[in-house]
Design a protein around this motif. Structure first.
Motif, PDB file in Angstrom:
ATOM      1  N   VAL A  98      -6.720  20.220  88.071  1.00  0.00           N
ATOM      2  CA  VAL A  98      -6.121  19.443  86.759  1.00  0.00           C
ATOM      3  C   VAL A  98      -7.102  18.080  86.512  1.00  0.00           C
ATOM      4  O   VAL A  98      -7.291  17.568  87.321  1.00  0.00           O
ATOM      5  CB  VAL A  98      -4.750  19.170  86.980  1.00  0.00           C
ATOM      6  CG1 VAL A  98      -4.276  18.301  85.759  1.00  0.00           C
ATOM      7  CG2 VAL A  98      -3.959  20.472  87.040  1.00  0.00           C
ATOM      8  N   PHE A  99      -7.572  17.877  85.156  1.00  0.00           N
ATOM      9  CA  PHE A  99      -8.419  16.822  84.994  1.00  0.00           C
ATOM     10  C   PHE A  99      -7.761  15.738  84.277  1.00  0.00           C
ATOM     11  O   PHE A  99      -6.594  15.977  83.490  1.00  0.00           O
ATOM     12  CB  PHE A  99      -9.511  17.408  84.087  1.00  0.00           C
ATOM     13  CG  PHE A  99     -10.225  18.448  84.526  1.00  0.00           C
ATOM     14  CD1 PHE A  99     -11.638  18.334  85.289  1.00  0.00           C
ATOM     15  CD2 PHE A  99      -9.928  19.726  84.589  1.00  0.00           C
ATOM     16  CE1 PHE A  99     -12.371  19.318  85.559  1.00  0.00           C
ATOM     17  CE2 PHE A  99     -10.709  20.892  84.884  1.00  0.00           C
ATOM     18  CZ  PHE A  99     -11.794  20.751  85.788  1.00  0.00           C
ATOM     19  N   GLN A 100      -8.382  14.602  84.351  1.00  0.00           N
ATOM     20  CA  GLN A 100      -7.885  13.248  83.680  1.00  0.00           C
ATOM     21  C   GLN A 100      -7.655  13.696  82.193  1.00  0.00           C
ATOM     22  O   GLN A 100      -6.950  13.362  81.530  1.00  0.00           O
ATOM     23  CB  GLN A 100      -8.773  12.070  83.899  1.00  0.00           C
ATOM     24  CG  GLN A 100      -8.299  10.952  83.377  1.00  0.00           C
ATOM     25  CD  GLN A 100      -9.338   9.674  83.570  1.00  0.00           C
ATOM     26  OE1 GLN A 100      -9.858   9.978  84.560  1.00  0.00           O
ATOM     27  NE2 GLN A 100      -9.333   8.834  83.133  1.00  0.00           N
ATOM     28  N   SER A 101      -8.923  14.384  81.500  1.00  0.00           N
ATOM     29  CA  SER A 101      -8.763  14.514  80.152  1.00  0.00           C
ATOM     30  C   SER A 101      -8.290  16.020  79.562  1.00  0.00           C
ATOM     31  O   SER A 101      -8.558  16.541  78.622  1.00  0.00           O
ATOM     32  CB  SER A 101     -10.291  14.392  79.752  1.00  0.00           C
ATOM     33  OG  SER A 101     -11.064  15.105  80.392  1.00  0.00           O
ATOM     34  N   PHE A 102      -7.481  16.470  80.538  1.00  0.00           N
ATOM     35  CA  PHE A 102      -6.826  17.788  80.240  1.00  0.00           C
ATOM     36  C   PHE A 102      -7.828  18.874  80.007  1.00  0.00           C
ATOM     37  O   PHE A 102      -7.597  20.119  80.752  1.00  0.00           O
ATOM     38  CB  PHE A 102      -5.760  17.770  78.919  1.00  0.00           C
ATOM     39  CG  PHE A 102      -5.208  16.315  78.708  1.00  0.00           C
ATOM     40  CD1 PHE A 102      -4.697  15.741  79.653  1.00  0.00           C
ATOM     41  CD2 PHE A 102      -5.291  16.013  77.242  1.00  0.00           C
ATOM     42  CE1 PHE A 102      -4.123  14.545  79.439  1.00  0.00           C
ATOM     43  CE2 PHE A 102      -4.778  14.403  76.985  1.00  0.00           C
ATOM     44  CZ  PHE A 102      -4.055  13.927  78.280  1.00  0.00           C
ATOM     45  N   ASN A 103      -8.466  18.976  79.237  1.00  0.00           N
ATOM     46  CA  ASN A 103      -9.703  19.764  79.001  1.00  0.00           C
ATOM     47  C   ASN A 103      -9.221  21.275  78.608  1.00  0.00           C
ATOM     48  O   ASN A 103      -9.573  22.299  78.970  1.00  0.00           O
ATOM     49  CB  ASN A 103     -10.253  20.020  80.344  1.00  0.00           C
ATOM     50  CG  ASN A 103     -11.269  18.954  80.441  1.00  0.00           C
ATOM     51  OD1 ASN A 103     -11.407  18.142  79.699  1.00  0.00           O
ATOM     52  ND2 ASN A 103     -11.802  18.769  81.762  1.00  0.00           N
ATOM     53  N   LEU A 104      -8.033  21.448  77.603  1.00  0.00           N
ATOM     54  CA  LEU A 104      -7.786  22.513  77.251  1.00  0.00           C
ATOM     55  C   LEU A 104      -8.610  23.126  76.368  1.00  0.00           C
ATOM     56  O   LEU A 104      -9.359  22.287  75.755  1.00  0.00           O
ATOM     57  CB  LEU A 104      -6.191  22.378  76.553  1.00  0.00           C
ATOM     58  CG  LEU A 104      -5.128  22.091  77.497  1.00  0.00           C
ATOM     59  CD1 LEU A 104      -3.821  21.767  76.722  1.00  0.00           C
ATOM     60  CD2 LEU A 104      -4.852  23.049  78.669  1.00  0.00           C
ATOM     61  N   PHE A 105      -8.759  24.482  76.287  1.00  0.00           N
ATOM     62  CA  PHE A 105      -9.695  25.043  75.433  1.00  0.00           C
ATOM     63  C   PHE A 105      -9.102  24.925  73.953  1.00  0.00           C
ATOM     64  O   PHE A 105      -8.252  25.603  73.676  1.00  0.00           O
ATOM     65  CB  PHE A 105      -9.542  26.603  75.623  1.00  0.00           C
ATOM     66  CG  PHE A 105     -10.060  26.883  77.362  1.00  0.00           C
ATOM     67  CD1 PHE A 105     -10.959  26.077  77.633  1.00  0.00           C
ATOM     68  CD2 PHE A 105      -9.349  27.893  77.618  1.00  0.00           C
ATOM     69  CE1 PHE A 105     -11.304  26.501  79.439  1.00  0.00           C
ATOM     70  CE2 PHE A 105      -9.483  28.066  79.338  1.00  0.00           C
ATOM     71  CZ  PHE A 105     -10.550  27.417  79.778  1.00  0.00           C
ATOM     72  N   ALA A 106      -9.883  24.243  73.116  1.00  0.00           N
ATOM     73  CA  ALA A 106      -9.463  23.639  71.712  1.00  0.00           C
ATOM     74  C   ALA A 106      -9.110  24.670  70.879  1.00  0.00           C
ATOM     75  O   ALA A 106      -8.600  24.564  69.836  1.00  0.00           O
ATOM     76  CB  ALA A 106     -10.229  22.651  71.367  1.00  0.00           C
ATOM     77  N   HIS A 107      -9.898  26.058  70.977  1.00  0.00           N
ATOM     78  CA  HIS A 107      -9.812  27.036  70.095  1.00  0.00           C
ATOM     79  C   HIS A 107      -8.907  28.282  70.261  1.00  0.00           C
ATOM     80  O   HIS A 107      -8.822  29.087  69.652  1.00  0.00           O
ATOM     81  CB  HIS A 107     -11.390  27.610  69.826  1.00  0.00           C
ATOM     82  CG  HIS A 107     -11.675  28.525  71.045  1.00  0.00           C
ATOM     83  ND1 HIS A 107     -11.662  27.909  72.478  1.00  0.00           N
ATOM     84  CD2 HIS A 107     -12.317  29.699  71.291  1.00  0.00           C
ATOM     85  CE1 HIS A 107     -12.048  28.550  73.107  1.00  0.00           C
ATOM     86  NE2 HIS A 107     -12.360  29.817  72.694  1.00  0.00           N
ATOM     87  N   LYS A 108      -8.272  28.061  71.388  1.00  0.00           N
ATOM     88  CA  LYS A 108      -6.922  28.766  71.820  1.00  0.00           C
ATOM     89  C   LYS A 108      -5.647  28.079  71.774  1.00  0.00           C
ATOM     90  O   LYS A 108      -5.725  27.052  72.081  1.00  0.00           O
ATOM     91  CB  LYS A 108      -7.311  29.191  73.231  1.00  0.00           C
ATOM     92  CG  LYS A 108      -8.803  30.106  73.154  1.00  0.00           C
ATOM     93  CD  LYS A 108      -8.676  30.996  74.514  1.00  0.00           C
ATOM     94  CE  LYS A 108     -10.100  32.075  74.474  1.00  0.00           C
ATOM     95  NZ  LYS A 108      -9.939  33.117  73.524  1.00  0.00           N
ATOM     96  N   THR A 109      -4.706  29.148  71.228  1.00  0.00           N
ATOM     97  CA  THR A 109      -3.356  28.463  71.478  1.00  0.00           C
ATOM     98  C   THR A 109      -3.006  28.140  73.046  1.00  0.00           C
ATOM     99  O   THR A 109      -3.704  28.504  73.844  1.00  0.00           O
ATOM    100  CB  THR A 109      -2.222  29.519  70.986  1.00  0.00           C
ATOM    101  OG1 THR A 109      -2.377  30.788  71.886  1.00  0.00           O
ATOM    102  CG2 THR A 109      -2.566  29.894  69.533  1.00  0.00           C
TER     103      THR A 109
END
Ligand SMILES: Nc1ncnc2c1ncn2[C@@H]1O[C@H](COP(=O)(O)OP(=O)(O)O)[C@@H](O)[C@H]1O
Ligand SMILES: [Mg+2]
Lengths: 258, 222
Positions: A98-109
């Motif tokens: 788990v990263f400080q900047s979340f890093n979720l995949f922006a193009h996916k729900t």
């Protein structure tokens, strides 16, 4: 901080899960990890603390080999870190990050974020993956956001989704690199509570954080790093109330009085 | 006033232009994506090749490349593109090859700038859940890269549409070749040019408008 304290002594150490032996790493001339020896037992929660630039992130990244090391050994569950390829990918799936900047995949729900690894890495059936993803989102308290995109969520919600995404791989150990540092103050607790819950359930965790409340209530051990070395290791209460090294004293006085 | 058009297959010529454009567009999209993957990949040899290819090809005039496919590949090396007995088909395919080789360098660079808009953290998170390099690229990085470069790719496509006229140099019967023929035969230079200019605008203007709209529609919110 809600008062949830794990029964630390109940955590039976059933063997070492993560073992680092004389690990060294350089960035050019900078000796960023210096002879790191660290052993984390199954079910243990270790908080890593230390000044900025001391090598905490590099340590986390070395453990799932986002960074290579120059010398030394890192083993996960008895197996040495593979060099490259399939074996490495499999290992990474076993180590949640788990990263400080979340890093979720922006193009996916949100839902797709939590399903992707299950389907592509664990080869899970789509239906099964979705069910598990929904259950995990429910567990971290963002079930109602499943069909939104990451940008539509608050930082605290995004970080909880990121935790769910990592948990979806059934990791043996979870690494958290300053998971609350990028959050507005009012969102820190919602993330810490999820982490505390995980700790109570017996997840092995390595957490880089300056949240002393979390360290005191959830950690079995605090590891203090400075200038690429582990300077001090102690149980939280002892470390915070009675640090031995001057570096730790100095550091604590700074984070306590800012 | 437009009597001079009689006896010429204007639509047929533009149809060849469209075919050249579409086939080369698909080819360059595929090859350009592979080149971009090489350029961001972990294998030094492939990175080197990708860089060398792009820097060489985009600095050679397209006419030279098209002539090379015909004179060099076909006549000297005997590459017939599976149409040894049909000169027309052979030249058409060679032109598609040349246009693809050329345009893919620009597709690669457009895509690479798109790849740079995807935060590194997302690729790391993808690696951290156990995706391999190809999966990280195809599932996380490229889908976002493509969405952010629809506009630049539309420009590449428009340039490609106009660049198909170079195929006239090796005798492909597309719009520019017909135009040349008509100008030689009819005393209507300005009108003929205007007709062909209009034809190309009809092809490229919608491309720009539609892809501009698509680009806005698929943009990734951050
Ligand atoms: N990719 C890199 N290249 C060069 N230097 C780096 C890189 N990543 C980190 N560093 C340097 O290594 C040191 C340790 O960084 P880091 O592990 O991020 O520390 P921390 O997380 O404790 O703040 C810092 O001085 C940082 O500037
Ligand atoms: Mg850090």
């Amino acid at each position: 901080m809600t008062e949830v304290s794990v029964a630390k002594d109940d955590v039976a150490a059933t063997g070492d899960l993560v073992v680092l032996k004389s690990v060294n790493k350089h960035f050019g001339a900078l000796h960023v990890l210096q002879d790191i020896d660290l052993t984390i037992a199954r079910g243990e929660v270790v908080v890593v603390i230390g000044p900025s630039g001391s090598g905490k992130s590099t340590l986390c990244r070395a453990i799932n080999r986002l960074e290579t090391i120059d010398s030394g050994d890192i083993t996960i569950d008895g197996k040495p870190l593979p060099q490259e390829g399939k074996a490495l990918a499999r290992l990474r799936a076993d180590v949640g990050m788990v990263f400080q900047s979340f890093n979720l995949f922006a193009h996916k729900t949100v839902l797709e974020n939590v399903m992707l690894g299950q389907i592509k890495v664990r080869k899970a059936d789509k239906k099964v993956a979705e069910e598990k993803a929904r259950a995990l989102l429910d567990r971290v308290g963002v079930a109602t956001q499943a069909d939104k995109y990451p940008a539509q969520l608050s930082g605290g919600q995004q970080q909880r989704v990121a935790i769910a995404r990592a948990l979806a791989m059934d990791p043996k150990v979870m690494l958290f690199d300053e998971p609350t540092s990028a959050l507005d103050p009012e969102m820190i607790n919602e993330v810490l509570e999820v982490m505390q819950q995980l700790a109570r359930e017996g997840m092995t965790m390595i957490v880089v954080t300056h949240e002393m409340g979390f360290a005191r209530s959830a950690a079995n051990r605090v590891v203090f790093m400075a200038d690429g070395r582990i300077v001090e290791e102690a149980v939280p209460d002892q470390f915070f109330s009675n640090p031995r090294s001057d570096r730790a004293k100095d550091f604590l006085s700074k984070i306590l009085h800012h | 006033m437009f009597d001079f058009l009689e006896g010429y297959d204007l639509l047929g010529a533009f149809w060849v232009t469209i075919q050249l454009t579409l086939l080369s567009a698909v080819g360059s999209l595929v090859w350009g994506t592979l080149l971009a993957a090489m350029r961001v990949g972990p294998v030094p040899l492939m990175r080197g090749f990708g860089t060398f290819y792009v820097n060489t090809v985009r600095n050679i005039p397209l006419t030279v490349i098209i002539l090379f496919t015909s004179l060099g590949l076909s006549q000297t090396l005997g590459v017939t593109m599976g149409a040894a007995d049909n000169f027309e088909t052979q030249n058409f395919r060679l032109a598609v090859l040349g246009l693809t080789l050329y345009t893919s360098a620009f597709v690669c660079e457009a895509l690479r700038s798109g790849i740079n808009t995807v935060p590194v953290g997302q690729a790391e998170a993808a690696r951290a859940i156990g995706l391999n390099f190809t999966q990280v690229l195809t599932l996380v990085v490229l889908p976002q890269a493509f969405r952010s470069v629809v506009g630049p790719l539309a420009n590449v496509l428009i340039a490609l549409t106009k660049n198909t006229t170079v195929a006239a140099a090796i005798g492909v019967a597309e719009a520019a070749l017909l135009m040349k023929e008509m100008i030689e035969n009819e005393a209507q230079l300005i009108l003929i040019s205007a007709v062909f200019a209009f034809g190309f605008v009809c092809l490229t203007l919608p491309t720009g408008l539609i892809l501009g709209w698509v680009g806005k529609k698929v943009a990734v919110k951050r």
